[in-house]
Scaffold this active site. Structure first.
Site, PDB file in Angstrom:
ATOM      1  N   ASP A  53      38.198  39.193  49.735  1.00 59.76           N
ATOM      2  CA  ASP A  53      37.744  38.987  50.888  1.00 59.76           C
ATOM      3  C   ASP A  53      37.922  37.936  51.860  1.00 59.76           C
ATOM      4  O   ASP A  53      37.528  37.674  52.713  1.00 59.76           O
ATOM      5  CB  ASP A  53      36.043  39.097  50.696  1.00 59.76           C
ATOM      6  CG  ASP A  53      35.260  38.103  50.032  1.00 59.76           C
ATOM      7  OD1 ASP A  53      36.012  37.112  49.535  1.00 59.76           O
ATOM      8  OD2 ASP A  53      34.068  37.982  49.876  1.00 59.76           O
ATOM      9  N   GLU A 191      35.454  28.864  41.082  1.00 57.61           N
ATOM     10  CA  GLU A 191      36.153  28.425  42.061  1.00 57.61           C
ATOM     11  C   GLU A 191      35.656  27.008  42.632  1.00 57.61           C
ATOM     12  O   GLU A 191      34.434  26.907  42.417  1.00 57.61           O
ATOM     13  CB  GLU A 191      36.020  29.210  43.285  1.00 57.61           C
ATOM     14  CG  GLU A 191      36.580  29.029  44.576  1.00 57.61           C
ATOM     15  CD  GLU A 191      36.669  29.759  45.829  1.00 57.61           C
ATOM     16  OE1 GLU A 191      36.382  31.122  45.497  1.00 57.61           O
ATOM     17  OE2 GLU A 191      37.241  29.509  46.915  1.00 57.61           O
TER      18      GLU A 191
HETATM   19  O1  KIV Z   1      38.795  36.311  48.300  1.00 56.59           O
HETATM   20  C1  KIV Z   1      39.693  35.494  47.613  1.00 56.59           C
HETATM   21  O2  KIV Z   1      40.735  35.214  48.021  1.00 56.59           O
HETATM   22  C2  KIV Z   1      39.129  35.080  46.307  1.00 56.59           C
HETATM   23  C3  KIV Z   1      39.846  34.217  45.531  1.00 56.59           C
HETATM   24  C4  KIV Z   1      39.623  32.677  46.129  1.00 56.59           C
HETATM   25  C5  KIV Z   1      39.749  34.247  44.155  1.00 56.59           C
HETATM   26  O3  KIV Z   1      38.103  35.629  46.039  1.00 56.59           O
END
Ligand code: KIV
Length: 273
Positions: A53, A191
């Site tokens: 997202d 994260e």
């Molecule tokens: O939306 C995204 O890019 C993510 C990554 C940071 C894992 O969830």
């Protein structure tokens, strides 16, 4: 551990990711948001492709991930899916598509699977969301968890900074990770948490961890494709390694094109019918 050609050509499955963790083979994951990029990422040999997202930021230009809709995620994922032959495709469940109740969550996950060609969905959250994950997994849909910095909760967190730095929040993150594993997640994104904590979680869990800003102790790593290719000049967090400077390359190419059009140099006789 060495992998043979057959292993490398085999379509990546959630079971294969579990094997990779067992064998100490790191998992390479990257986002993609369109067909052309997906083809390149897949042919480069990526294990997992995420339609994250973060598309809300890098594709749509929003300042948070909250506005992107389920329909928009499904559209992007269906484009990416057509470009993949080997990589496992994971699609983020966007804000508002699963928090309401388990039925809404299950319906959203089913829509993603039916309409986009995804192999799995990703959901942010810990113990609170575990029963919902269990419900989705029980429908035969693989779920990747996401702990630490969970951007959909930015209005609660108040910062995109490093999470779980205190003992209590680190303990909670470990409990959350165990709850997600228990609920049936096949992997968990960690994260922006301290590297020591991510290493501890990775050693504690049987399922693979995929880090972003979480150090080398994770079982795999993920980055956003536009970030690692250096398309956004202004985005340089500590965890990001830029593997190219596409901003400069693209700007140079675009300026050369403008100049050639304006001077009449393009198209030449050999570029015309
Ligand atoms: O939306 C995204 O890019 C993510 C990554 C940071 C894992 O969830």
């Amino acid at each position: 551990m060495s992998t043979n050609t057959t292993d490398n050509q085999r379509k990546v499955t959630t079971r294969r990711l579990a094997e990779m963790k067992k064998n100490g083979e790191k998992i390479a994951m990257l986002t993609a948001y369109d067909y052309t990029t997906a083809c390149i990422v897949d042919q480069a040999g990526m294990d997992v492709v995420l339609v994250g997202d973060s598309a809300a930021n890098v594709v749509c230009g929003h300042s948070t991930t909250l506005p992107i809709t389920l329909d928009e995620m499904i559209f992007l994922a269906s484009c990416v899916s057509r470009g993949l032959e080997r990589a496992l495709l994971v699609v983020d469940m966007p804000f508002g598509s699963y928090q309401g109740n388990q039925i809404v969550a299950l319906e959203s996950a089913i829509r993603i699977m039916k309409e986009s060609g995804a192999t799995a969905v990703k959901i942010e959250g810990g113990q609170d969301i575990a029963p919902t994950i269990e419900r989705i997994v029980s429908a035969g849909i693989p779920v990747m968890g996401h702990l630490g910095l969970t951007p959909q909760s930015i209005n609660q967190l108040g910062t995109y900074g490093v999470q779980a730095k205190e003992d209590a929040s680190a303990e909670k993150l470990i409990a959350d990770a165990l709850a997600l594993q228990q609920a049936g997640c096949f992997a968990i994104v960690l994260e922006k948490i301290p590297a020591t904590l991510a290493t501890k979680v990775s050693k504690t869990l049987e399922i693979p961890t995929i880090g972003i800003g979480a150090g080398a102790g994770c079982d795999g790593q993920v980055l956003v494709v536009q970030d690692m290719l250096g398309m956004n000049k202004g985005f340089s967090p500590k965890f990001l390694r830029k593997y190219a400077d596409l901003n400069e390359v693209m700007t140079g190419a675009l300026q050369a094109y403008i100049s050639d059009v304006k001077s009449g140099d393009f198209p030449s006789a050999s570029e015309a019918y």
